[in-house]
Design a protein around this motif. Structure first.
Motif, short mmCIF file in Angstrom:
data_model
loop_
_atom_site.label_atom_id
_atom_site.label_comp_id
_atom_site.label_asym_id
_atom_site.label_seq_id
_atom_site.Cartn_x
_atom_site.Cartn_y
_atom_site.Cartn_z
N THR A 107 -38.71 -13.89 17.48
CA THR A 107 -40.04 -14.55 17.58
C THR A 107 -40.19 -16.14 17.06
O THR A 107 -41.04 -16.77 17.42
CB THR A 107 -41.09 -13.83 16.66
N SER A 132 -39.22 -10.80 28.41
CA SER A 132 -39.87 -10.76 26.79
C SER A 132 -39.86 -9.41 26.52
O SER A 132 -40.02 -8.26 27.33
CB SER A 132 -41.24 -11.42 26.54
N VAL A 176 -44.76 -16.42 24.38
CA VAL A 176 -45.46 -16.00 23.22
C VAL A 176 -46.78 -15.90 23.38
O VAL A 176 -47.28 -15.07 22.75
CB VAL A 176 -45.19 -17.38 22.20
#
Length: 632
Positions: free
Chosen positions: A109, A187, A157
């Motif tokens: 992350t 992702s 993100v």
């Protein structure tokens, strides 16, 4: 895992520890009873003096502890199997990742590389520790691509995108070289639907990019050659300017030049050089001659007769000698010779490529310049042909004028010759026949010679007139039914009547009842007169001439066969040509103007027939004439 962890997490050890702990609790309970609650001895408090209730309580506690240890042992065993499975899967995943032909990176992350496979290490030459963490972006990507990579990360993100496919970019290897990679990324999220990282895969497409570039260059070269062929009507200067610009383009260079070599004079004439700038290409015509020496670049090209590449070209290089004053600074260069018949005829060069020259550049510029030289040669040849054609046209006009003058002269001279010949021949015949008085034998013989030569001259003039009529197209045949036997007899009689010397034996072989042929008597008499005249001319007095006439299908075949000197095989293909004579020298033994057989062939073919000759030197000649009959 530490030794302590291994000891406590082992299922067998957990059961042993539970058993020992149960015994220890028994001892502690006995000790407490002995000290605080009983007047019994320690041995009685431990086991011998215990009541049933105390024994039951202690045994219950012991078995509870042992049961609890067994339960813990079961869970420890399950946890060990799970850890082992995780480790195995992790090892298996690493093995799979390492054998994959694609690059694999896992990002957490924080955008740190947590795992990579062997492919990226082999491809880039970096160690894994250098790529791990957040250093990978600055390490792998050129500066102009980093911002784009970061923008994709922000979108991952924020959840704006979940994957990226087909992102192409260069990467920097540990040795400074550039490779091209096609990236794909996706992702992944955790159980709480939160962003948990990105998996990136990449395919090395460097070889494909090189092949695509080579193919593109080949297509560009082919397009250039096609365009070059369209310059066939342009000037040589325009052709060279175009080729020079394309050469600079195809090799991704900044400058170029082209010129011609004269090996005999050891000179190189630089025609022009081109420099690439923001405003395009600037081509400057030089037309300046330089000396070819062994110690300069052009001298090396002529001597070695092969391309020369230098990807490092310092200013103090000895082969920079001979460059024009104020010449642009050259960092690297490629120079090729173009040869024709083992001679170097052209030299072309390019320089200052943003990279290194290689064999592909040699191929591109060589094929282009070879095509240029061929077009220049073709253009020069076409110009020579046009010049020659103009010269031929002028000569043809002059020849046509001379031909007209000759035709006019032949028409006039034959007319002027024939006019006085008629009374000469007429009065000679009157004298020979005795109409103007009787003649003795010598006088008659002299008059016979005059008539014979007058007749010969008359035939020569008729031959010239006939040839002239054939050329001008004025000849007309008035056809009648012709008895070929009577025609042959009349020709033979007329030829023999005035002969002043012994003649060979003449034999006739006519088939009975020969049909008539359709023809012009005058011209057919001339044909057989020429053939028999030749037979008499080339056959000695003790020889034999045979005239054969026979019926063949729808034709009559007339054969004149002699036992004369014959004709050589080398001469046979030419005997029917105009003005051709077997002996054409000024001292030739036999007379004639070389038109006889030419006229025979023309007349016979005009009657729909054919004429052929068969001969053997020293044995004689056969002339075969085929004429169509009149069908009933």
């Amino acid at each position: 895992m530490s030794a302590l962890e291994k000891a406590f997490l082992n299922t067998k050890n957990v059961i042993v520890f539970s058993f020992l702990f149960g015994i220890l609790s028994w001892l502690i309970d006995a000790l407490l009873d002995y000290v605080f609650f009983s007047e019994r001895s320690f041995a009685d408090s431990l086991i011998f003096g215990l009541s049933t209730h105390e024994m039951y309580m202690r045994l219950s506690m012991f078995f509870i502890i042992l049961l609890f240890g067994s339960i813990i042992s079961f869970f420890v065993h399950q946890m060990q199997e799970m850890n082992s499975a995780i480790v195995n899967e992790k090892n298996k995943s690493h093995k799979i990742m390492n054998i994959l032909p694609t690059i694999i990176l896992f990002l957490d992350t924080e955008m740190n590389v947590s795992c990579v496979n062997r492919k990226i290490l082999e491809l880039t030459g970096y160690e894994e520790v250098r790529i791990s963490g957040n250093k990978w972006i600055n390490l792998l990507f050129p500066e102009e691509f980093r911002a784009e990579v970061l923008s994709y990360w922000d979108k991952f993100v924020s959840g704006e995108i979940g994957s990226v496919a087909g992102l192409e970019s260069p990467i920097i290897c540990s040795d400074g070289s550039i490779r091209y990679v096609l990236w794909n990324a996706v992702s992944f999220i955790d159980d709480n639907e939160r962003f948990a990282g990105v998996t990136i895969s990449g395919e090395d497409i460097t070889d494909r990019k090189i092949a695509e570039k080579a193919l593109l260059m080949d297509e560009s070269r082919l397009e250039a050659l096609v365009e070059l062929n369209q310059y066939s009507d342009s000037t040589i200067e325009e052709i060279l300017d175009f080729s020079l610009e394309k050469a600079v383009n195809l090799t991704e260079s900044s400058v170029g030049y082209v010129g011609f070599v004269n090996e005999t004079e050891e000179t190189f004439s630089m025609y022009s050089w081109s420099e690439k700038s923001e405003n395009g290409y600037g081509i400057k015509a030089l037309n300046k001659n330089f000396s070819i020496k062994r110690d300069n670049l052009w001298g090396m090209i002529v001597t070695q007769r092969k391309p020369i590449i230098s990807n490092t070209y310092p200013d103090d290089s000895p082969i920079k000698k001979g460059l024009p004053s104020g010449h642009v600074n050259i960092r690297n260069y490629l120079c090729i010779p173009i040869s024709d018949s083992d001679n170097v005829v052209m030299i072309a060069g390019v320089g200052n490529k943003n990279g290194e020259y290689d064999s592909s550049d040699i191929r591109q510029i060589t094929l282009l310049m070879e095509g240029t030289w061929k077009i220049i040669q073709r253009k020069e040849s076409e110009e020579q042909i046009r010049s020659y054609a103009r010269e031929v046209a002028e000569n043809n006009k002059e020849l046509e004028s001379l031909d007209r003058m000759k035709d006019e002269f032949m028409a006039n001279i034959t007319h002027e010759l024939k006019t006085p010949l008629i009374p000469i021949k007429g009065y000679s015949e009157l004298l020979f026949e005795g109409h103007l008085g009787s003649l003795d034998d010598d006088q008659k013989k002299g008059i016979g010679v005059i008539l014979q030569n007058a007749d010969r001259l008359h035939k020569l003039i008729d031959s010239l007139l006939y040839m002239q009529n054939i050329r001008t197209g004025n000849i007309q045949y008035h056809l009648d039914s012709v008895d070929i036997v009577n025609l042959l007899d009349n020709v033979i009689d007329e030829m023999l009547i005035f002969k002043d010397r012994d003649v060979p034996e003449l034999k006739k072989e006519y088939s009975p009842s020969l049909p008539f042929v359709c023809g012009n008597i005058t011209y057919l008499e001339q044909v057989f007169s020429h053939i028999l005249e030749n037979a008499l001319k080339f056959t000695s007095s003790d020889g034999l001439i045979t005239v054969v006439a026979s019926h063949e299908n729808k034709n009559i075949r007339i054969i004149v066969r002699d036992t004369g000197i014959g004709i050589s095989p080398d001469e046979m293909p030419h005997i029917f040509k105009r003005f051709y004579q077997v002996d054409g020298s000024l001292t030739r033994r036999y007379g004639g103007n070389g038109l006889g057989l030419y006229l025979c062939k023309s007349v016979v073919e005009a009657h729909g027939g054919s004429i052929r000759a068969f001969s053997e030197v020293g044995k004689g000649t056969e002339m075969h004439v085929l004429l169509p009959i009149i069908e009933e």
